[in-house]
Write a protein that holds these residues in place. Structure first.
Motif, PDB file in Angstrom:
ATOM      1  N   MET A 231     -28.953  48.370  -2.217  1.00  0.00           N
ATOM      2  CA  MET A 231     -29.310  49.571  -3.320  1.00  0.00           C
ATOM      3  C   MET A 231     -30.269  48.827  -4.436  1.00  0.00           C
ATOM      4  O   MET A 231     -31.090  49.109  -4.792  1.00  0.00           O
ATOM      5  CB  MET A 231     -28.054  50.090  -3.718  1.00  0.00           C
ATOM      6  N   GLY A 232     -29.284  47.630  -5.006  1.00  0.00           N
ATOM      7  CA  GLY A 232     -30.004  46.923  -6.197  1.00  0.00           C
ATOM      8  C   GLY A 232     -31.491  46.421  -5.549  1.00  0.00           C
ATOM      9  O   GLY A 232     -32.296  46.550  -6.497  1.00  0.00           O
ATOM     10  N   ALA A 233     -31.463  45.775  -4.500  1.00  0.00           N
ATOM     11  CA  ALA A 233     -32.804  45.260  -4.025  1.00  0.00           C
ATOM     12  C   ALA A 233     -33.788  46.368  -3.998  1.00  0.00           C
ATOM     13  O   ALA A 233     -35.092  46.142  -4.152  1.00  0.00           O
ATOM     14  CB  ALA A 233     -32.576  44.628  -2.849  1.00  0.00           C
ATOM     15  N   CYS A 234     -33.574  47.401  -3.621  1.00  0.00           N
ATOM     16  CA  CYS A 234     -34.329  48.754  -3.400  1.00  0.00           C
ATOM     17  C   CYS A 234     -34.870  49.217  -4.682  1.00  0.00           C
ATOM     18  O   CYS A 234     -36.133  49.200  -4.812  1.00  0.00           O
ATOM     19  CB  CYS A 234     -33.718  49.824  -2.399  1.00  0.00           C
ATOM     20  N   LEU A 235     -34.178  49.071  -5.480  1.00  0.00           N
ATOM     21  CA  LEU A 235     -34.424  49.794  -6.814  1.00  0.00           C
ATOM     22  C   LEU A 235     -35.211  48.759  -7.799  1.00  0.00           C
ATOM     23  O   LEU A 235     -36.122  49.133  -8.536  1.00  0.00           O
ATOM     24  CB  LEU A 235     -33.017  50.319  -7.700  1.00  0.00           C
ATOM     25  N   GLN A 236     -35.113  47.630  -7.581  1.00  0.00           N
ATOM     26  CA  GLN A 236     -35.718  46.518  -8.116  1.00  0.00           C
ATOM     27  C   GLN A 236     -37.028  46.606  -7.525  1.00  0.00           C
ATOM     28  O   GLN A 236     -37.959  46.123  -8.560  1.00  0.00           O
ATOM     29  CB  GLN A 236     -34.999  45.043  -7.982  1.00  0.00           C
ATOM     30  N   GLY A 237     -37.216  46.628  -6.596  1.00  0.00           N
ATOM     31  CA  GLY A 237     -38.507  46.820  -5.808  1.00  0.00           C
ATOM     32  C   GLY A 237     -39.400  47.794  -6.306  1.00  0.00           C
ATOM     33  O   GLY A 237     -40.561  47.904  -6.245  1.00  0.00           O
ATOM     34  N   ARG A 238     -38.710  49.017  -6.792  1.00  0.00           N
ATOM     35  CA  ARG A 238     -39.351  50.213  -7.413  1.00  0.00           C
ATOM     36  C   ARG A 238     -39.545  50.153  -8.997  1.00  0.00           C
ATOM     37  O   ARG A 238     -39.878  51.158  -9.568  1.00  0.00           O
ATOM     38  CB  ARG A 238     -38.610  51.394  -6.814  1.00  0.00           C
ATOM     39  N   GLY A 239     -39.291  48.917  -9.442  1.00  0.00           N
ATOM     40  CA  GLY A 239     -39.644  48.771 -10.954  1.00  0.00           C
ATOM     41  C   GLY A 239     -38.477  49.057 -11.728  1.00  0.00           C
ATOM     42  O   GLY A 239     -38.610  49.820 -12.914  1.00  0.00           O
ATOM     43  N   TYR A 240     -37.145  48.981 -11.264  1.00  0.00           N
ATOM     44  CA  TYR A 240     -35.873  49.157 -12.264  1.00  0.00           C
ATOM     45  C   TYR A 240     -35.207  48.007 -12.463  1.00  0.00           C
ATOM     46  O   TYR A 240     -35.248  47.024 -11.628  1.00  0.00           O
ATOM     47  CB  TYR A 240     -34.860  49.973 -11.527  1.00  0.00           C
ATOM     48  N   SER A 241     -34.759  47.903 -13.603  1.00  0.00           N
ATOM     49  CA  SER A 241     -33.640  46.635 -13.724  1.00  0.00           C
ATOM     50  C   SER A 241     -32.310  47.099 -13.279  1.00  0.00           C
ATOM     51  O   SER A 241     -32.000  48.162 -13.643  1.00  0.00           O
ATOM     52  CB  SER A 241     -33.544  46.424 -15.179  1.00  0.00           C
ATOM     53  N   VAL A 242     -31.812  46.184 -12.606  1.00  0.00           N
ATOM     54  CA  VAL A 242     -30.422  46.250 -12.111  1.00  0.00           C
ATOM     55  C   VAL A 242     -29.549  45.363 -12.607  1.00  0.00           C
ATOM     56  O   VAL A 242     -29.749  44.121 -12.224  1.00  0.00           O
ATOM     57  CB  VAL A 242     -30.443  46.770 -10.383  1.00  0.00           C
ATOM     58  N   GLU A 243     -28.402  45.806 -13.135  1.00  0.00           N
ATOM     59  CA  GLU A 243     -27.483  44.793 -13.581  1.00  0.00           C
ATOM     60  C   GLU A 243     -26.133  44.998 -13.089  1.00  0.00           C
ATOM     61  O   GLU A 243     -25.572  46.206 -12.572  1.00  0.00           O
ATOM     62  CB  GLU A 243     -27.361  44.801 -15.111  1.00  0.00           C
TER      63      GLU A 243
END
Length: 243
Positions: A231-243
């Motif tokens: 989930m984190g990898a997918c969102l990072q690839g779409r331009g989100y910061s994931v912490e």
């Protein structure tokens, strides 16, 4: 704090899209997730609340809402119309409104109605081994048959804020705090989160919206970790910061 109380899992996420399945299983609320509500809606930035608002701290929810019975003249622009028989309700950001003449009164939602997505802020709490989603003195449960979140009666034991059965353990890696880096709109964020959730579920075989994740107890830790990593990898690839 009792061992059962310590198992309550609070999750704060921005809501996802109209056909959405929202994520559960995040631990704790990050104050950076709190922001002003929608137009005409209450603010959750500070514990101090404006007149006609209350601060809901139950299950570490920590958000402010209009008091029930409060009358507004204008509805938020992002409201949903919910029909229940001959009655009409409007829903926005965890607050429910009912028409009263030319105005609208803040009300409790009727049990059994459905919404397509959870409020922008909610807490996930487990009772009897099943996840409930809590916001503004209201409990929701995912209903797959109707592809929506149903307003339900408070679960047994909720009055004392203690679950009546221990949920499966959640790995510490499930803490995801998501921030749009590129100014993505609320609709775009909802779409991205839903699509990433679907992809991560397919990749891992784990679904956090279902009790037990739809995996065997011995697989829960590893599969849930795989899900949140995907989930984190997918969102990072779409331009989100994931912490």
């Amino acid at each position: 704090m009792s061992s059962k109380t310590s198992m309550i899992r609070a999750a704060v996420l921005t809501g996802i899209g109209v056909t959405a399945i929202l994520l559960s299983g995040m631990a704790g609320a990050d104050p950076r997730d709190q922001h002003d509500g929608p137009r005409h809606g209450p603010s959750a930035v500070h514990r101090e609340v404006a007149p006609h608002q209350h601060y809901d701290a139950r299950f570490s929810h920590n958000h402010a809402y209009f008091d029930r019975g409060y009358v507004v003249h204008d509805l938020p622009r992002d409201r949903l119309l919910i029909n229940r028989g001959r009655d009409r309700f409007f829903y926005s950001g965890g607050v429910w409104y009912s028409p009263r003449g030319a105005s609208f009164v803040v009300v409790a939602p009727p049990i059994g109605v459905f919404i397509p997505a959870l409020p922008p802020f909610y807490s996930t709490v487990w009772f009897g081994g099943a996840p409930y989603y809590y916001a503004n003195d209201t409990y929701y449960m995912w209903n797959a048959q109707n592809s929506g979140y149903e307003v339900v009666d408070p679960p047994s034991g909720a009055v004392n804020a203690a679950p009546d059965a221990d949920p499966p353990p959640l790995p510490t890696t499930t803490q995801l705090f998501i921030y749009p880096r590129n100014g993505q709109s609320a609709d775009q964020q909802s779409k991205d989160k839903y699509e990433c959730h679907a992809w991560a579920t397919n990749q891992s075989g784990f679904d956090p919206t279902v009790a037990g994740g739809k995996v065997s107890p011995d697989q829960f830790g590893a599969k849930s970790t795989d899900y949140y990593r995907a989930m984190g990898a997918c969102l990072q690839g779409r331009g989100y910061s994931v912490e």
